[in-house]
Design a protein around this motif. Structure first.
Motif, PDB file in Angstrom:
ATOM      1  N   MET A   1       0.841  -1.202   0.000  1.00 24.78           N
ATOM      2  CA  MET A   1       0.000   0.000   0.000  1.00 24.78           C
ATOM      3  C   MET A   1       0.875   1.251   0.000  1.00 24.78           C
ATOM      4  O   MET A   1       1.911   1.299   0.664  1.00 24.78           O
ATOM      5  N   ASN A   2       0.459   2.268  -0.755  1.00 24.81           N
ATOM      6  CA  ASN A   2       1.188   3.522  -0.814  1.00 24.81           C
ATOM      7  C   ASN A   2       1.085   4.241   0.534  1.00 24.81           C
ATOM      8  O   ASN A   2      -0.026   4.497   1.013  1.00 24.81           O
ATOM      9  N   PRO A   3       2.205   4.567   1.187  1.00 21.71           N
ATOM     10  CA  PRO A   3       2.135   5.237   2.495  1.00 21.71           C
ATOM     11  C   PRO A   3       1.490   6.617   2.434  1.00 21.71           C
ATOM     12  O   PRO A   3       1.048   7.141   3.461  1.00 21.71           O
ATOM     13  N   ASP A   4       1.432   7.215   1.253  1.00 21.39           N
ATOM     14  CA  ASP A   4       0.812   8.537   1.096  1.00 21.39           C
ATOM     15  C   ASP A   4      -0.603   8.441   0.512  1.00 21.39           C
ATOM     16  O   ASP A   4      -1.131   9.434   0.002  1.00 21.39           O
ATOM     17  N   ALA A   5      -1.213   7.269   0.601  1.00 25.55           N
ATOM     18  CA  ALA A   5      -2.504   7.055  -0.048  1.00 25.55           C
ATOM     19  C   ALA A   5      -3.566   8.036   0.428  1.00 25.55           C
ATOM     20  O   ALA A   5      -4.400   8.498  -0.364  1.00 25.55           O
ATOM     21  N   GLY A  78       4.532   3.358 -13.854  1.00 25.85           N
ATOM     22  CA  GLY A  78       3.469   4.043 -13.119  1.00 25.85           C
ATOM     23  C   GLY A  78       2.111   3.638 -13.641  1.00 25.85           C
ATOM     24  O   GLY A  78       1.967   3.156 -14.764  1.00 25.85           O
ATOM     25  N   ARG A  79       1.089   3.826 -12.801  1.00 25.73           N
ATOM     26  CA  ARG A  79      -0.271   3.413 -13.179  1.00 25.73           C
ATOM     27  C   ARG A  79      -0.878   4.337 -14.241  1.00 25.73           C
ATOM     28  O   ARG A  79      -1.482   3.879 -15.209  1.00 25.73           O
ATOM     29  N   ARG A  80      -0.724   5.644 -14.044  1.00 25.11           N
ATOM     30  CA  ARG A  80      -1.360   6.609 -14.953  1.00 25.11           C
ATOM     31  C   ARG A  80      -0.912   6.481 -16.409  1.00 25.11           C
ATOM     32  O   ARG A  80      -1.756   6.428 -17.317  1.00 25.11           O
ATOM     33  N   ARG A 129      -5.353  -1.776  -4.437  1.00 24.45           N
ATOM     34  CA  ARG A 129      -4.467  -2.264  -3.369  1.00 24.45           C
ATOM     35  C   ARG A 129      -3.391  -1.243  -3.031  1.00 24.45           C
ATOM     36  O   ARG A 129      -2.865  -1.246  -1.913  1.00 24.45           O
ATOM     37  N   ASP A 130      -3.049  -0.341  -3.998  1.00 25.90           N
ATOM     38  CA  ASP A 130      -2.142   0.763  -3.687  1.00 25.90           C
ATOM     39  C   ASP A 130      -2.754   1.699  -2.646  1.00 25.90           C
ATOM     40  O   ASP A 130      -2.046   2.267  -1.811  1.00 25.90           O
ATOM     41  N   THR A 193      -0.744   6.397  -8.197  1.00 26.36           N
ATOM     42  CA  THR A 193      -0.856   5.736  -6.891  1.00 26.36           C
ATOM     43  C   THR A 193       0.336   4.852  -6.554  1.00 26.36           C
ATOM     44  O   THR A 193       0.447   4.385  -5.424  1.00 26.36           O
ATOM     45  N   LEU A 194       1.204   4.593  -7.507  1.00 28.12           N
ATOM     46  CA  LEU A 194       2.385   3.771  -7.234  1.00 28.12           C
ATOM     47  C   LEU A 194       3.480   4.634  -6.616  1.00 28.12           C
ATOM     48  O   LEU A 194       3.965   5.572  -7.246  1.00 28.12           O
ATOM     49  N   HIS A 195       3.848   4.337  -5.395  1.00 32.34           N
ATOM     50  CA  HIS A 195       4.882   5.117  -4.707  1.00 32.34           C
ATOM     51  C   HIS A 195       6.217   4.942  -5.419  1.00 32.34           C
ATOM     52  O   HIS A 195       6.541   3.864  -5.930  1.00 32.34           O
TER      53      HIS A 195
END
Length: 401
Positions: A1-5, A78-80, A129-130, A193-195
């Motif tokens: 999980m991204n810590p900055d989510a 990256g996701r985007r 899940r990110d 969303t990918l750190h």
């Protein structure tokens, strides 16, 4: 999980679920929208039924092939970017379909549509899940499944209206406009969303090692089979709908929507119940409930079809209840797959989608044409698909907490 989510999406959780569901809907929407125009396209392009079936098979196999790479690329780039490029190619392919002057051209652009349509579906699972811990991720996955379930019901109606009002070309122009609007929404609203610390190197060797790790993991493959193959117990009836509904159940084309509404209602109710159970019961208990419902329904379906001519009400109801059971368990199994390889969730989603999509393509191109003219054959094939999923789950179940 991204810590900055918690900083990435300020709006309500359901709005993110809607956007991710739209990304996932693009693929099935582009299947079901043009099915009502099959005969019109064949007549316009001088195509045979076999050639028209190739437009569907080309899409499904293109969808499956590229699903193997969308998630892996999103782990590195990256996701985007992967989603935006996927939607852009889909838009151009839809324009190509609309301008096609031969069946060969249509098959080519349908394959290109399939190769690009899966980007949103595959990467959106990794995004969930990110952004969320397990219980919340299951709730969002269930919300996505609810919204996703609208596509199979709405798409044939939209396609039928467009075909009658403006011809089959209008269907693909509509898909082009729809995908362009979706591209704009993703570009404006969806964050990355990918750190940065979780990005994987863009190198062939690590990618191959990742694929080898998943492809050689019996646990991973069993979970992928448990989630992907049972879907075909329901999808078989969707693919066979023109023959099953028209020739076997003797329904008029104007009555076909009842089947899609009932099956979609089953998916939406199952997904809603799955979200309600998130965090309340153990994942394997929820999965067991889904399989028990599907198995009981499939046995009843076989017995009823062997007892005589099928009646439209119970024939469609059994598929609807089967859909409920599938939607109840699939969000949980999908998250189990993603969490097996937390450092490569995008790739895990890709491989899972590839296995399911290859099965879908095989059913569409080979199995459905062989059994669609017989109600008992459809029932036995459906329970056979479920059986593969049950065996896979029973094998991997002892390893699930």
């Amino acid at each position: 999980m991204n810590p900055d989510a918690h900083l990435l999406w300020r709006g309500p959780r359901w709005t993110l679920a809607v956007l991710l569901a739209c990304l996932g809907m693009l693929g099935p929407f582009s299947i079901d929208t043009y099915i009502p125009a099959f005969s019109g396209i064949a007549q316009s392009l001088g195509a045979t039924p076999v050639q028209m079936q190739q437009t569907l098979s080309a899409y499904l196999f293109g969808f499956a092939a590229m699903n193997l790479f969308h998630g892996a690329l999103s782990d590195s780039l990256g996701r985007r970017p992967v989603i935006l490029w996927g939607i852009a190619v889909f838009t151009l392919a839809s324009v190509g379909c609309a301008l096609s002057q031969s069946i060969g051209q249509l098959v080519f652009f349908r394959a290109l549509q399939g190769m690009s349509a899966g980007a949103g579906m595959v990467v959106s699972r990794a995004i969930i899940r990110d952004m969320f811990p397990p219980a919340d991720a299951q709730r969002v996955m269930s919300q996505v499944t609810i919204y996703f379930g609208v596509a199979p019901a709405v798409a044939p109606l939209v396609g039928g209206w467009l075909f009658v009002a403006a011809g089959w070309h209008a269907i693909f122009w509509f898909l082009a406009v729809l995908s362009l609007l979706l591209w704009t929404a993703v570009w404006r609203k969806l964050p990355e969303t990918l750190h940065a610390a979780q990005r994987q190197p863009v190198q062939v060797a690590p990618l191959l090692r990742g694929y080898l790790q998943m492809g050689s993991s019996p646990r991973f493959l069993a979970l992928a089979l448990a989630s992907g193959i049972p879907f075909n117990g329901m999808f078989l009836y969707v693919l066979s709908a023109p023959v099953w509904l028209g020739e076997i159940l003797r329904l008029q084309p104007t009555q076909f929507f009842w089947f899609f509404c009932m099956s979609v209602s089953g998916i939406m109710l199952g997904a809603w119940q799955s979200g309600r159970l998130a965090g309340r019961i153990k994942p394997k208990h929820q999965i067991r409930r889904g399989f028990v419902i599907m198995l009981a329904t499939s046995v009843a379906n076989v017995l009823l079809n062997l007892s005589g001519a099928p009646h439209p009400f119970w024939a469609m109801l059994t598929v609807s209840i089967f859909s409920f059971g599938w939607a109840l368990m699939v969000p949980v199994v999908t998250l189990l797959v993603l969490d097996l390889v937390p450092e490569r969730r995008g790739m895990a989603s890709s491989v899972q989608a590839f296995i399911g999509s290859m099965a879908n393509g095989l059913v569409a191109g080979v199995i459905a044409p062989l059994v669609m003219h017989s109600a008992p054959a459809l029932a036995f094939t459906s329970i056979g698909m479920l059986g593969i999923g049950i065996v896979a789950w029973l094998w991997v179940k002892p390893q699930v907490t």
